[in-house]
Every structure is written in C-alpha cells, then in structure tokens.
Write an enzyme that holds these catalytic residues in place. Structure first.
Site, PDB file in Angstrom:
ATOM      1  N   ASP A 229       0.812  -1.224   0.000  1.00 44.51           N
ATOM      2  CA  ASP A 229       0.000   0.000   0.000  1.00 44.51           C
ATOM      3  C   ASP A 229       0.843   1.271   0.000  1.00 44.51           C
ATOM      4  O   ASP A 229       0.433   2.306   0.538  1.00 44.51           O
ATOM      5  CB  ASP A 229      -0.964   0.016   1.192  1.00 44.51           C
ATOM      6  CG  ASP A 229      -2.016  -1.073   1.102  1.00 44.51           C
ATOM      7  OD1 ASP A 229      -2.398  -1.433  -0.023  1.00 44.51           O
ATOM      8  OD2 ASP A 229      -2.449  -1.583   2.150  1.00 44.51           O
ATOM      9  N   ALA A 230       2.026   1.215  -0.608  1.00 44.96           N
ATOM     10  CA  ALA A 230       2.916   2.376  -0.603  1.00 44.96           C
ATOM     11  C   ALA A 230       3.360   2.772  -2.013  1.00 44.96           C
ATOM     12  O   ALA A 230       4.288   3.560  -2.167  1.00 44.96           O
ATOM     13  CB  ALA A 230       4.138   2.096   0.266  1.00 44.96           C
TER      14      ALA A 230
END
Length: 285
Positions: A229-230
C-alpha cells in the site's frame, strides 16, 4: 484516421515542445491536445502528454517511431512511449467477496466509459460468477488455500499470460501479492483501498474510525509495489462525516468513494494519462 498518444519524460531545457510539435507537423500529424509539467524549469524534470491524429501521416508507425528517436528523443535524452487509442489494453480484474468496485468497472465497461479489452475476472471466491458472466466476461475461480498461496499465484499468472494481459486491476482483492508477482507487472497493477492507512489498519477500519471520531473518510488508488500500500498514488477522494454518521453509513460512503476513485484511476491508465516519477505520479487530466 487514428488517435495516438505520446508520453515524454526528460531533463527540462528550452526547445522541447517546439522540437516535438515541429517533428509531428513535418510528418502530417495534427496535434489535438498537449499538456506539460516541469519540476523546475532550471535543471528539473520535464513531463509531457501529447495527443495527435494522423490524417496525412507520411510514415508508417515503425518508421515514425524510429525517426522520432533519431531526430528528437536522442537529442533531449527522452524516455518516451507512443500508444494508439485503437489498441485497447488487455485487462484482468481480481476481486474477493466485496463486489462494489467490480460492478462499477463492469458497468462502465459495458456503457463504453472504459476503453479496454477486458479479458477476464479472477476471484478467490465463487460468489460473482453469474453476475460477471452476464456481462459476457469469463470468470475464473482460483481459491487461495492455506499454505498454498504460491500455487494460486502461479495459476493466476498462467491465466494472465495466456491472455497477454497488460493491466491488472485489484477491485478489492483481499490477498497480498508476492514480490515475484508484482515484478511481472511493474506499474501495471492498480489497487484501491480506504484512506485510513496507516492509522486504522487491520479489521474493521470504519469502526475504528468511528470510535476515533474522524471527520473525513476517503479512498486511494495506487500502483502496486513490493511495499504494501505504498506505491505511487494515482487518485484520491474524500467526503466529510460527523458524529451523526453511523459505522454502516461510513462504510457505504467509503464504498462509493472506492468505486469512483478506482474507475478514474483505471480510465486514466487506459488513456495513457499517467507518468510515474519515483514514487509519485504526474497525471494529465
């Protein structure tokens, strides 16, 4: 006549726009849209998206690309790519039990808002098969059994490779993809999730947010990288909430945001509107 899209990244310096537009004019192309951005006009990085039609093009596609590389791109140290609107990208959607993002994409595909060649939907659950096949799209149930996640990924990759898929959309696919899987599709996997991360990770984030009294909820669409999620963010949106909103109402608002944010991100990728720079995106809309 065809629409083409030229995306360019290069060191910023005078003369880039003139060189590109002059080259296209000289070969009979008609520029219909041009957007540009520079991180710094003195020593920064220059980004451009240029759309053009080819009513009187005097070169074949391969010849045009070779000439552009020799005459313009090499001179300005460009990273560039040329895409054609008629060549719709081959897409697969991965989904788990939540269906809201999947159904939004299917509906927009049916009405022509997403210009893609949707090859399949893959899920680790059998729940959506009837709905998906109603749209005329093949559905593959690939369960992820405990201790056998690698086998499931191999099966999914085989399906994607068989159909020469170019873009993978995670429409609430609740499985973490391995680094090896992600490496097969660099900046070609798009994910959607709520924007509470990292504050409210884990189970039931909307209840956590409700208990904390948050005033804004949102959704984020991004490219998938090895770091969970980055990856580079493509699109985000928010809505205000208050003490009057229940957990159920917050979940409903969150689903609405996820549907629209993911659809916008997918459309911009399909229309070649995104350039990735480090861990950021430049999106021309």
């Amino acid at each position: 006549m065809e629409e083409a899209r030229l995306l360019i990244t290069c060191p910023d310096r005078p003369g880039i726009v003139a060189a590109v537009s002059g080259f296209l004019y000289a070969h009979g192309a008609n520029i219909t849209d041009l957007q540009q951005y520079s991180t710094d006009p003195e020593g920064g990085t220059f980004f451009m998206r240029l759309a053009f039609t080819t009513p009187h093009l005097d070169l074949s596609r391969p010849a045009l690309e070779r000439a552009f590389q020799d005459v313009v791109a090499s001179r300005f140290q460009m990273e560039w790519r040329l895409a054609y609107a008629s060549e719709r990208k081959r897409v697969a959607i991965l989904v788990s039990k939540p269906a809201h993002a999947l159904l939004e994409l299917l509906w927009r595909y049916r009405v022509g808002e997403l210009s893609m060649d949707l090859r399949m939907v893959i899920s680790n659950h059998p729940h959506h098969q009837e709905e998906v096949e109603r749209f005329g799209i093949p559905y593959h149930h690939v369960p992820v059994e405990k201790g056998r996640k690698e086998d499931a990924e191999e099966r999914i990759l085989a399906l994607l490779e068989e159909e020469r898929v170019e873009l993978v959309v995670l429409a609430r696919y609740m499985q973490i993809l391995s680094p090896g899987f992600v490496a097969r599709y660099p900046m070609r996997i798009i994910n959607i999730h709520h924007s509470f991360l990292p504050a409210f990770a884990g189970a039931d984030p909307y209840r956590q947010a409700h208990e904390r009294g948050v005033k804004i909820i949102g959704a984020t669409a991004h490219y998938v990288t090895e770091e969970l999620d980055a990856g580079p963010i493509i699109e985000q949106d928010v809505v205000r909430v208050s003490h009057r909103h229940s957990v159920a109402e917050m979940r409903r608002l969150g689903r609405e945001l996820e549907r629209t944010v993911l659809a916008r991100a997918v459309r911009w990728h399909l229309e070649d509107r995104i350039l990735v720079h480090g861990n950021k995106t430049v999106v021309f809309v």
